[in-house]
Design an enzyme around this catalytic site. Structure first.
Site, mmCIF file in Angstrom:
data_model
loop_
_atom_site.group_PDB
_atom_site.id
_atom_site.type_symbol
_atom_site.label_atom_id
_atom_site.label_comp_id
_atom_site.label_asym_id
_atom_site.label_seq_id
_atom_site.Cartn_x
_atom_site.Cartn_y
_atom_site.Cartn_z
ATOM 1 N N LYS A 127 0.864 -1.203 0.000
ATOM 2 C CA LYS A 127 0.000 0.000 0.000
ATOM 3 C C LYS A 127 0.883 1.231 0.000
ATOM 4 C CE LYS A 127 0.888 1.158 4.526
ATOM 5 N NZ LYS A 127 1.741 2.259 4.932
ATOM 6 N N ASP A 139 -2.785 -1.300 10.174
ATOM 7 C CA ASP A 139 -2.946 -1.313 8.712
ATOM 8 C C ASP A 139 -3.654 -2.556 8.195
ATOM 9 O OD1 ASP A 139 -1.704 1.075 8.302
ATOM 10 O OD2 ASP A 139 0.204 0.236 7.662
HETATM 11 C C1 LIG Z 1 1.283 4.959 10.337
HETATM 12 C C2 LIG Z 1 1.200 3.797 9.401
HETATM 13 C C3 LIG Z 1 0.411 4.258 8.173
HETATM 14 O O1 LIG Z 1 0.068 3.282 7.304
HETATM 15 O O2 LIG Z 1 2.543 3.501 9.075
HETATM 16 P P1 LIG Z 1 3.407 2.316 8.440
HETATM 17 O O3 LIG Z 1 3.731 1.362 9.536
HETATM 18 O O4 LIG Z 1 2.604 1.697 7.362
HETATM 19 O O5 LIG Z 1 4.634 2.960 7.930
HETATM 20 C C4 LIG Z 1 0.467 2.649 10.081
HETATM 21 O O6 LIG Z 1 -0.836 3.007 10.432
HETATM 22 C C5 LIG Z 1 1.142 2.027 11.262
HETATM 23 O O7 LIG Z 1 0.521 0.783 11.399
HETATM 24 P P2 LIG Z 1 1.306 -0.500 11.897
HETATM 25 O O8 LIG Z 1 2.652 -0.575 11.219
HETATM 26 O O9 LIG Z 1 0.396 -1.656 11.761
HETATM 27 O O10 LIG Z 1 1.557 -0.061 13.345
HETATM 28 P P3 LIG Z 1 1.334 -0.852 14.691
HETATM 29 O O11 LIG Z 1 2.168 -2.094 14.648
HETATM 30 O O12 LIG Z 1 -0.123 -0.954 14.947
HETATM 31 O O13 LIG Z 1 1.991 0.203 15.715
HETATM 32 C C6 LIG Z 1 3.381 0.326 15.981
HETATM 33 C C7 LIG Z 1 3.563 1.419 17.038
HETATM 34 O O14 LIG Z 1 3.377 2.725 16.429
HETATM 35 C C8 LIG Z 1 2.601 3.586 17.250
HETATM 36 N N1 LIG Z 1 1.367 3.983 16.545
HETATM 37 C C9 LIG Z 1 0.930 3.274 15.466
HETATM 38 C C10 LIG Z 1 -0.198 3.656 14.784
HETATM 39 C C11 LIG Z 1 -0.901 4.802 15.242
HETATM 40 N N2 LIG Z 1 -1.994 5.212 14.628
HETATM 41 N N3 LIG Z 1 -0.456 5.490 16.310
HETATM 42 C C12 LIG Z 1 0.675 5.107 16.963
HETATM 43 O O15 LIG Z 1 1.061 5.761 17.923
HETATM 44 C C13 LIG Z 1 2.342 2.821 18.529
HETATM 45 O O16 LIG Z 1 3.359 3.182 19.428
HETATM 46 C C14 LIG Z 1 2.523 1.359 18.125
HETATM 47 O O17 LIG Z 1 2.970 0.575 19.188
HETATM 48 N N1 LIG Z 2 5.304 -11.561 7.447
HETATM 49 C C1 LIG Z 2 5.978 -10.453 7.810
HETATM 50 N N2 LIG Z 2 6.462 -9.622 6.881
HETATM 51 C C2 LIG Z 2 7.121 -8.489 7.233
HETATM 52 N N3 LIG Z 2 7.358 -8.117 8.489
HETATM 53 C C3 LIG Z 2 6.905 -8.895 9.463
HETATM 54 C C4 LIG Z 2 6.196 -10.090 9.163
HETATM 55 N N4 LIG Z 2 5.866 -10.650 10.326
HETATM 56 C C5 LIG Z 2 6.341 -9.844 11.298
HETATM 57 N N5 LIG Z 2 6.968 -8.784 10.791
HETATM 58 C C6 LIG Z 2 7.568 -7.668 11.572
HETATM 59 O O1 LIG Z 2 6.860 -6.460 11.261
HETATM 60 C C7 LIG Z 2 7.767 -5.367 11.080
HETATM 61 C C8 LIG Z 2 7.136 -4.329 10.141
HETATM 62 O O2 LIG Z 2 7.149 -4.827 8.855
HETATM 63 P P1 LIG Z 2 6.341 -4.222 7.638
HETATM 64 O O3 LIG Z 2 4.873 -4.382 7.815
HETATM 65 O O4 LIG Z 2 6.881 -4.839 6.387
HETATM 66 O O5 LIG Z 2 6.734 -2.693 7.700
HETATM 67 P P2 LIG Z 2 5.888 -1.411 7.370
HETATM 68 O O6 LIG Z 2 4.652 -1.429 8.237
HETATM 69 O O7 LIG Z 2 6.803 -0.266 7.662
HETATM 70 O O8 LIG Z 2 5.584 -1.514 5.913
HETATM 71 C C9 LIG Z 2 9.035 -6.049 10.556
HETATM 72 O O9 LIG Z 2 10.181 -5.329 10.880
HETATM 73 C C10 LIG Z 2 9.036 -7.410 11.227
HETATM 74 O O10 LIG Z 2 9.729 -7.372 12.454
#
Ligand SMILES: C[C@@](CO)(OP(=O)(O)O)[C@H](O)COP(=O)(O)OP(=O)(O)OC[C@H]1O[C@@H](n2ccc(N)nc2=O)[C@H](O)[C@@H]1O
Ligand SMILES: Nc1ncnc2c1ncn2[C@@H]1O[C@H](COP(=O)(O)OP(=O)(O)O)[C@@H](O)[C@H]1O
Length: 285
Positions: free
Chosen positions: A14, A139
């Site tokens: 995405k 996400d």
């Molecule tokens: C900000 C986004 C935009 O798409 O960034 P990317 O991770 O894709 O880069 C996402 O929502 C990220 O979602 P995801 O990667 O699933 O994050 P999570 O594992 O749920 O969260 C990781 C950490 O980021 C922080 N977090 C995440 C999402 C949010 N809306 N607020 C937060 O404060 C929290 O501290 C959480 O513990």
């Molecule tokens: N199947 C998987 N693919 C990618 N990352 C994974 C997976 N399972 C667990 N992870 C963990 O999730 C973290 C975030 O990965 P990813 O979703 O690819 O990053 P982002 O949200 O920045 O695109 C990785 O660093 C890894 O530790």
């Protein structure tokens, strides 16, 4: 006896076409407004049903223990809900960089929920799968729903935006792993952007509120943005590391890609408003 047929399903990337942070919630999570669009590019997962309760996954991801892999965590959630014997062999063709802001892990989890729900004939509804998915990451629900969307809350309140144009993108992947938690806990992060409505988001786009902090913490990403911006307007997706530019045609995107320094890792892909996973799993018969 193990079923010998494999079900192959994409786990697309995405992009966050804009990402505004509108506030911080009492639980520490942040409220966002973001536009999600899928790319016709990503990982592929292959699933084969087993007649026992075992889960296997090959290859393993370096540094990610088996039970922590989002694919296995998603499968375990379904096993808990199944109330019957459910096992699977899973193969992963990993293409997406980890920690790149392309949502690879979340997409792998969503594809696993969608595919095993079919393979194990669990008949969980899209609402149930999205709710389960949210426990794995903010996400995951958009990948489960499979429609380009304007998202609010932590990303789980989704409004489909089928009218988004579907351009070609050049995505550049600086070779750094951004820790999402580290960005959201940074004191310099902009957290008070005024909410906008969908119409405004679609008309004007918007910025990525994480970009400034990320480029300070990871100068390689700032350098890549400066360079790509000289060729075409560029923005970061999610919390980085990847950045992107949009183009009217594949040829234009490739032309700009060819001007990047040879050491840059980049790819060209089409933006799509329906997830390629849905296109495969829910093909009209
Ligand atoms: C900000 C986004 C935009 O798409 O960034 P990317 O991770 O894709 O880069 C996402 O929502 C990220 O979602 P995801 O990667 O699933 O994050 P999570 O594992 O749920 O969260 C990781 C950490 O980021 C922080 N977090 C995440 C999402 C949010 N809306 N607020 C937060 O404060 C929290 O501290 C959480 O513990
Ligand atoms: N199947 C998987 N693919 C990618 N990352 C994974 C997976 N399972 C667990 N992870 C963990 O999730 C973290 C975030 O990965 P990813 O979703 O690819 O990053 P982002 O949200 O920045 O695109 C990785 O660093 C890894 O530790």
């Amino acid at each position: 006896m193990t079923d010998t047929r494999w079900l192959s399903v994409p786990a697309p990337a995405k992009l966050n076409l804009m990402l505004h942070i509108t506030g911080r919630r009492p639980d520490g999570y942040h409220n966002l407004q973001t536009l999600f669009q899928f790319l016709d590019y990503g990982d592929t997962l292959h699933f084969r049903r087993r007649d026992d309760n075992e889960l296997t996954l090959v290859p393993a991801i370096d540094g990610v223990p088996f039970e922590d892999n989002l694919i296995i965590r998603a499968a375990r959630l379904l096993q808990q809900r199944a109330g019957k014997t459910c096992g699977a062999d899973i193969r992963l063709d990993k293409t997406l960089p980890m920690g790149g802001g392309l949502g690879g892990g979340s997409s792998d989890a969503a594809t696993t929920l969608l595919a095993l729900n079919e393979l194990w004939q669990l008949q969980l509804s899209p609402d149930e799968l999205a709710t389960l998915g949210l426990t794995l990451g903010a996400d995951v629900p958009v990948f489960v729903r499979g429609a380009a969307a304007f998202a609010e809350g932590v990303g789980e309140q989704l409004t489909a935006v089928p009218e988004l144009p579907e351009p070609w993108y050049l995505v550049v992947c600086p070779q750094v792993h951004v820790n999402t938690g580290k960005i959201f806990s940074h004191e310099g992060l902009t957290r008070d952007t005024a909410p906008i409505n969908i119409r405004t988001a679609l008309r004007q786009g918007g910025r990525n509120d994480c970009q400034q902090v990320v480029t300070v913490l990871y100068p390689e990403i700032g350098n890549a943005l400066n360079l790509l911006n000289k060729l075409s307007p560029a923005k970061m997706t999610g919390t980085g590391a990847c950045i992107f530019s949009s183009f009217g045609s594949e040829a234009e995107a490739i032309r700009v890609s060819d001007q990047l320094p040879a050491e840059y890792v980049a790819f060209v892909a089409k933006g799509v408003n329906q997830s390629p996973a849905h296109r495969v799993l829910f093909r009209p018969s």
